[in-house]
Enzyme design. Structure first.
Site, PDB file in Angstrom:
ATOM      1  N   TYR A 144       0.839  -1.199   0.000  1.00 46.98           N
ATOM      2  CA  TYR A 144       0.000   0.000   0.000  1.00 46.98           C
ATOM      3  C   TYR A 144       0.870   1.243   0.000  1.00 46.98           C
ATOM      4  O   TYR A 144       1.974   1.241   0.540  1.00 46.98           O
ATOM      5  CB  TYR A 144      -0.968   0.034   1.193  1.00 46.98           C
ATOM      6  CG  TYR A 144      -0.360  -0.173   2.564  1.00 46.98           C
ATOM      7  CD1 TYR A 144      -0.072  -1.455   3.034  1.00 46.98           C
ATOM      8  CD2 TYR A 144      -0.097   0.902   3.405  1.00 46.98           C
ATOM      9  CE1 TYR A 144       0.466  -1.653   4.301  1.00 46.98           C
ATOM     10  CE2 TYR A 144       0.436   0.712   4.684  1.00 46.98           C
ATOM     11  CZ  TYR A 144       0.715  -0.577   5.112  1.00 46.98           C
ATOM     12  OH  TYR A 144       1.251  -0.774   6.361  1.00 46.98           O
ATOM     13  N   MET A 146       1.467   5.288   1.084  1.00 38.59           N
ATOM     14  CA  MET A 146       1.040   6.143   2.205  1.00 38.59           C
ATOM     15  C   MET A 146       1.724   7.501   2.214  1.00 38.59           C
ATOM     16  O   MET A 146       2.760   7.698   1.587  1.00 38.59           O
ATOM     17  CB  MET A 146       1.262   5.424   3.534  1.00 38.59           C
ATOM     18  CG  MET A 146       2.697   5.248   3.940  1.00 38.59           C
ATOM     19  SD  MET A 146       2.834   4.580   5.635  1.00 38.59           S
ATOM     20  CE  MET A 146       2.326   5.968   6.644  1.00 38.59           C
ATOM     21  N   LYS A 148       2.549  11.013   5.015  1.00 38.03           N
ATOM     22  CA  LYS A 148       2.516  11.566   6.370  1.00 38.03           C
ATOM     23  C   LYS A 148       1.723  12.867   6.271  1.00 38.03           C
ATOM     24  O   LYS A 148       2.015  13.716   5.408  1.00 38.03           O
ATOM     25  CB  LYS A 148       3.944  11.831   6.860  1.00 38.03           C
ATOM     26  CG  LYS A 148       4.771  10.550   7.060  1.00 38.03           C
ATOM     27  CD  LYS A 148       4.766  10.077   8.497  1.00 38.03           C
ATOM     28  CE  LYS A 148       5.417   8.730   8.698  1.00 38.03           C
ATOM     29  NZ  LYS A 148       6.862   8.799   8.965  1.00 38.03           N
TER      30      LYS A 148
END
Ligand code: 76R
Length: 248
Positions: A144, A146, A148
């Site tokens: 996956y 991602m 921040k």
């Protein structure tokens, strides 16, 4: 300005997710299917030769659910090699019976949050092995992308190095409890793709993905700052399993 984390980069990565066009595949004669399959299997062999020579690594997994039918994850020295590989696959007969579903471009990354020791890290064999890893042949893969978060008081990039380092330490401690059960490869993709990192996990027991990702959700870095894209989970394909999958 907050102090930027320093990163070390290794091999480039392409995660190439494909679905099969089963109707079109079924309409071929058995001989045509055999030719397409043999051509693909010889590609798998080439990838494995490159892996043996430590010039790259490739993982081939089926994907469960409707997001794709299989993924080819390639690691190579340069974006040129990655691109050639992608194009070479696209020219195969089998590729004509696949539908591109998703792809991700990134580079294996290590950051200095937990770094210790002096000397040139690029001369350290342990670090090189992590930057240029042979992908495990674990039973399962989980991928996956991602980010921040950068929102209001939850802006990762506005925190001091000390604050980020503290949180990354806690993150690493959770991760370490999964040593031997889950192998993680973090690839950075700022400037390359739509998210900031790709997370690729390998495990023999797929439940360990769920347990690790869930546990991390309660940890501050993921709880406050983690934003996630689509998740893909799959099963290891070797030449035999690939043949079985393509069998009509
Ligand atoms: O590299 C290291 O082993 C040092 C500690 C460490 C760093 C710096 C570490 C350890 N990670 C680091 C960086 Mn990680 N990691 C993720 C996810 O789902 C989620 O909530 C997050 C997705 C998982 C599952 C995971 C697992 N890690 C990062 C970064 C870059 C951050 C940055 O630079 O700001 C991201 C995006 C990220 C995400 N991490 C570990 C793990 C595991 C299992 C470990 C322990 C590894 C080990 O000790 O062998």
């Amino acid at each position: 300005m907050s102090e930027a984390a320093l990163t070390l980069e290794g091999w480039y990565a392409l995660h190439d997710f494909r679905a099969m066009d089963w109707n079109a595949w079924k309409s071929l004669s058995p001989a045509e299917r055999k030719q397409a399959e043999d051509e693909f299997l010889s590609f798998i062999q080439e990838w494995s030769d490159i892996e043996d020579k430590k010039q790259g690594s490739t993982a081939l997994y089926s994907i469960i659910g409707q997001k794709a039918d299989f993924v080819m994850m390639h690691l190579r020295e340069s974006l040129e090699e990655i691109n050639e590989l992608e194009t070479a696959f696209n020219k195969t007969t089998l590729a004509q019976f696949t539908i591109p579903m998703y792809s991700y471009v990134s580079v294996v990354e290590l950051s200095n949050y937990m770094a210790q020791g002096d000397g040139d890290p690029m001369q350290n064999p342990e670090i090189i092995a992590r930057l240029k890893p042979t992908l495990p042949k674990a039973n399962h893969i989980c991928f996956y992308p991602m980010n921040k978060r950068r929102e209001g008081n939850d802006n990762w990039y506005m925190l001091s190095m000390e604050e980020r380092r503290g949180m990354m330490r806690s993150h690493g401690m959770i991760g370490r409890q999964y040593a031997g059960k889950v192998k993680q490869i973090i690839t950075g993709s700022v400037g390359f793709d739509d998210w900031e990192w790709g997370v690729t996990l390998f495990a023999d027991d797929a439940l360990q993905f769920k347990k690790l990702v869930y546990e991390m959700r309660f940890d501050e870095v993921s709880a406050r700052f983690g934003e996630f894209g689509e998740f893909f989970v799959g099963n290891l394909l070797d030449q035999n399993k690939m043949s079985k999958m393509l069998e009509i």
